[in-house]
Design a protein around this motif. Structure first.
Motif, mmCIF file in Angstrom:
data_model
loop_
_atom_site.group_PDB
_atom_site.id
_atom_site.type_symbol
_atom_site.label_atom_id
_atom_site.label_comp_id
_atom_site.label_asym_id
_atom_site.label_seq_id
_atom_site.Cartn_x
_atom_site.Cartn_y
_atom_site.Cartn_z
ATOM 1 N N ASP B 55 -20.292 56.408 12.621
ATOM 2 C CA ASP B 55 -20.126 57.825 12.965
ATOM 3 C C ASP B 55 -18.675 58.272 12.845
ATOM 4 O O ASP B 55 -18.278 59.271 13.421
ATOM 5 N N GLY B 56 -17.874 57.494 12.117
ATOM 6 C CA GLY B 56 -16.461 57.837 11.989
ATOM 7 C C GLY B 56 -15.610 57.052 12.969
ATOM 8 O O GLY B 56 -14.413 56.874 12.765
ATOM 9 N N GLU B 57 -16.230 56.591 14.055
ATOM 10 C CA GLU B 57 -15.480 55.829 15.057
ATOM 11 C C GLU B 57 -16.125 54.491 15.364
ATOM 12 O O GLU B 57 -15.470 53.452 15.385
ATOM 13 N N THR B 58 -17.430 54.529 15.611
ATOM 14 C CA THR B 58 -18.123 53.294 15.961
ATOM 15 C C THR B 58 -18.906 52.773 14.761
ATOM 16 O O THR B 58 -19.641 53.511 14.113
ATOM 17 N N LEU B 59 -18.712 51.489 14.492
ATOM 18 C CA LEU B 59 -19.405 50.815 13.401
ATOM 19 C C LEU B 59 -20.510 49.968 14.017
ATOM 20 O O LEU B 59 -20.246 49.178 14.929
ATOM 21 N N THR B 60 -21.751 50.157 13.545
ATOM 22 C CA THR B 60 -22.861 49.369 14.084
ATOM 23 C C THR B 60 -23.339 48.384 13.027
ATOM 24 O O THR B 60 -23.623 48.772 11.893
ATOM 25 N N LEU B 61 -23.425 47.113 13.418
ATOM 26 C CA LEU B 61 -23.926 46.066 12.526
ATOM 27 C C LEU B 61 -25.136 45.424 13.184
ATOM 28 O O LEU B 61 -25.122 45.164 14.386
ATOM 29 N N ILE B 62 -26.187 45.186 12.415
ATOM 30 C CA ILE B 62 -27.314 44.403 12.935
ATOM 31 C C ILE B 62 -27.425 43.160 12.067
ATOM 32 O O ILE B 62 -27.430 43.250 10.837
ATOM 33 N N TYR B 63 -27.474 41.998 12.704
ATOM 34 C CA TYR B 63 -27.482 40.756 11.941
ATOM 35 C C TYR B 63 -28.447 39.760 12.549
ATOM 36 O O TYR B 63 -28.784 39.831 13.731
ATOM 37 N N LYS B 64 -28.912 38.856 11.715
ATOM 38 C CA LYS B 64 -29.826 37.804 12.161
ATOM 39 C C LYS B 64 -29.051 36.495 12.165
ATOM 40 O O LYS B 64 -28.249 36.237 11.256
ATOM 41 N N VAL B 108 -33.947 41.702 8.119
ATOM 42 C CA VAL B 108 -32.590 42.226 8.267
ATOM 43 C C VAL B 108 -32.177 43.080 7.073
ATOM 44 O O VAL B 108 -31.016 43.462 6.958
ATOM 45 N N GLY B 109 -33.138 43.415 6.222
ATOM 46 C CA GLY B 109 -32.917 44.428 5.192
ATOM 47 C C GLY B 109 -33.098 45.828 5.770
ATOM 48 O O GLY B 109 -32.749 46.823 5.126
ATOM 49 N N VAL B 110 -33.626 45.909 6.987
ATOM 50 C CA VAL B 110 -33.865 47.215 7.623
ATOM 51 C C VAL B 110 -32.557 47.936 8.005
ATOM 52 O O VAL B 110 -32.435 49.145 7.780
ATOM 53 N N PRO B 111 -31.558 47.229 8.575
ATOM 54 C CA PRO B 111 -30.380 47.941 9.115
ATOM 55 C C PRO B 111 -29.696 48.936 8.177
ATOM 56 O O PRO B 111 -29.454 50.073 8.589
ATOM 57 N N PRO B 112 -29.371 48.587 6.924
ATOM 58 C CA PRO B 112 -28.648 49.583 6.111
ATOM 59 C C PRO B 112 -29.475 50.843 5.863
ATOM 60 O O PRO B 112 -28.912 51.909 5.602
ATOM 61 N N LEU B 113 -30.809 50.719 5.952
ATOM 62 C CA LEU B 113 -31.662 51.887 5.700
ATOM 63 C C LEU B 113 -31.603 52.880 6.853
ATOM 64 O O LEU B 113 -31.925 54.056 6.681
ATOM 65 N N TYR B 114 -31.196 52.420 8.041
ATOM 66 C CA TYR B 114 -31.097 53.339 9.171
ATOM 67 C C TYR B 114 -30.016 54.390 8.906
ATOM 68 O O TYR B 114 -30.245 55.592 9.048
#
Lengths: 303, 241
Positions: B55-64, B108-114
């Motif tokens: 969002d310009g400030e917070t980076l969200t990563l989802i990983y397995k 874990v292919g789902v996260p970038p699609l969000y």
């Protein structure tokens, strides 16, 4: 003000720091991050006569304090390197560059080096007789003194530029190969290329690397590289470029004390894209701390 | 690309072996489909992780957690600092002509699609999403996609949630472009089944993550390309299968 200038085969370097072939592309990825003209020079991606995709993937593996690569000399071939890569390189790098060349026959080496001889921006030819990742060539020329000498002579016959032969550590007696290259007319020796290694995926019980083995590099190999630089530089009178696991200014100084006139930095560039600049910038302070005024004074100090 | 020192503000378990890490600090620009490369204490190579949201400030990563690197990541506490190369690679094309995009993610292919869904919804598109997992206890982000306004279809291989089977068994009709990320067999199956234009995100073991080492190359219709630089997102026509 300390002096970091060194002479490498008749060409002055502002400092002895040289990103190693295969870890720096043709420079422009790094030129987006910092002014790469701060480097002594860099050795561009290993170039062959024909274009190569290289080995199947996966071709990278993690190791303790290092990594394995089995890229296998992926490059667009000498013609496109000259027509496309060198003009792009020229826009971002204004010093003589080191051209890294590999081949599968003595004729390949001579052909590729002959074309590079005409390129004004190429300062030195670094002839790789030590790639562990290609079959029927590469390293096989660097594991036998007579073959290494034959490549050296063939390249010397087609160029007036300084010829530096890059040696493999995967041999029983690296000194005899270095001597054979020097006797055949080599203007310099660079070492070491990667050490042949492998990893196994415990879950699958299969090699991590598709090609089974690959070249091991990174800080873990520094003591092996340093030892070989020490041995070779004692045995030959031409300049030696040391490399293998160098990741800070202190490593550069240690390599030079072992006998290196210049130092290449490889895997460090891949995990820290600013490694080259960081080492160049921290070298004077590291020298001052050790009371070194002129970097040339420490070359081979440990001999 | 930007090298940043980011602070972990959250590192929590979302589903079986799946974690969400949130990082704050100057992460530069990060676009849907791009990834970051995380340096972890004690490991030599960085670990590439796709951007789930920014969002310009917070980076969200989802990983397995699949190996030493991601297991180490899962053990990090909020407050810790991480050296991260941000904004890497070539992401999804947000301007491609379409009205009803279909997003298909596997595991874990789902996260970038969000992040992609969020941007496409913002651009006024009617987004459908098919999210595939092995079992119900691996499912994550179903509600998050619904909250964006996406029409979500779930598929699990064992049938414990949603449609029984693979994402290819749960594809809705009427979509005019697809965007996919997931395991290679899933991507190949999608290209076999879908006739609409689309883009796919590839995964490969990387050395540097920014184009220097040529470790992650793939042969394409237009020659050798680096997954980390020209990819990870490629047009379906570029991939040779």
């Amino acid at each position: 003000m300390v002096n970091t200038k060194v002479d490498l085969c008749g060409i002055a370097l502002d400092n002895p720091v040289i990103p190693a072939s295969g870890t720096f592309g043709f420079g422009y990825e790094f030129a987006e991050l910092y002014d790469i003209n701060c480097l002594g020079t860099f050795s561009f991606k290993g170039t062959t006569r024909e274009a190569r995709f290289g080995n199947p993937t996966p071709r990278i593996a993690e190791c303790t304090a290092g990594m394995i690569n089995a890229v296998g000399l992926q490059n667009p071939g000498i013609e496109r390197v000259i027509s496309e890569e060198l003009p792009k390189l020229k826009k971002v790098f204004h010093k003589p560059v080191m051209a890294n060349v590999s081949g599968f026959s003595v004729e390949d080496y001579a052909y590729t080096c002959g074309l590079l001889d005409r390129e004004e921006q190429v300062g030195w030819l670094e002839v790789n007789v030590s790639c562990p990742n290609v079959h029927g060539g590469g390293m096989s020329f660097g594991t036998e003194p007579r073959a290494a000498a034959e490549v050296t002579r063939a390249v010397k016959a087609v160029t007036h530029k300084p010829v530096i032969i890059k040696l493999s550590p995967n041999v029983t007696d690296i000194v005899s190969i270095a001597r054979a290259c020097e006797d055949a007319g080599a203007d310099g020796i660079s070492l070491i290329n990667t050490l042949l290694g492998m990893r196994i995926d415990l879950k699958r019980g299969r090699p991590v690397i598709a090609n089974t083995m690959g070249g091991f590099s990174g800080p873990a190999i520094f003591p092996v590289a340093l030892r070989m630089v020490y041995q070779v530089s004692k045995a030959v009178s031409v300049p030696v470029i040391g490399m293998g696991g160098v990741s800070c200014a202190e490593d550069v100084i240690e390599m030079m004390m072992a006998g290196a006139r210049a130092v290449e930095v490889g895997a460090a560039n891949l995990v820290d894209p600013f490694a080259g600049k960081r080492i160049v910038e921290s070298l004077p302070a590291a020298m001052e701390k050790l009371g070194i005024e002129n970097i040339n004074d420490i070359i081979g100090k440990a001999h | 690309m930007k090298e940043a020192s980011l602070t972990i503000t959250e590192n929590s378990r979302l589903a079986a072996s799946v974690y969400r890490m949130r990082l704050a600090g100057g992460a530069g620009d990060n676009l849907p489909g791009q990834f970051v490369n995380v340096r972890l204490p004690g490991l030599f190579l960085r670990r590439p992780i796709s951007v789930c949201d920014f969002d310009g400030e917070t980076l969200t990563l989802i990983y397995k957690t699949v190996g030493r690197g991601t297991e180490l990541m899962a053990g990090l506490e909020p407050g810790a600092e991480l050296d991260v190369l941000c904004g890497l690679g070539h992401g999804y094309d947000l301007d491609a002509p379409c009205a009803k995009p279909l997003l298909i993610g596997g595991g874990v292919g789902v996260p970038p699609l969000y992040y992609l869904a969020k941007e496409l919804v913002k651009n006024g598109k009617a987004v459908s999403a098919v999210l595939g997992f092995n079992t119900a206890d691996e499912v994550f982000y179903e509600e998050e996609f619904r909250s964006l306004g996406c029409a979500v279809t779930l598929a699990t291989a064992d049938g414990s949630r949603g449609v029984r089977g693979f994402v290819t068994d749960a594809l809705p009709n009427g979509c005019d472009r697809f965007y996919a990320c997931g395991p290679l067999p899933m991507l190949k199956a999608l290209c076999g089944k879908l006739t609409i234009p689309g883009q796919l995100s590839l995964e490969e073991r990387m050395g540097c993550g920014f184009g220097a080492c040529m470790g992650c190359s793939v042969e394409t219709a237009h020659g050798a390309k680096r997954v980390c630089r020209e990819g990870p997102v490629f047009d379906r026509e570029e991939l040779l299968w």
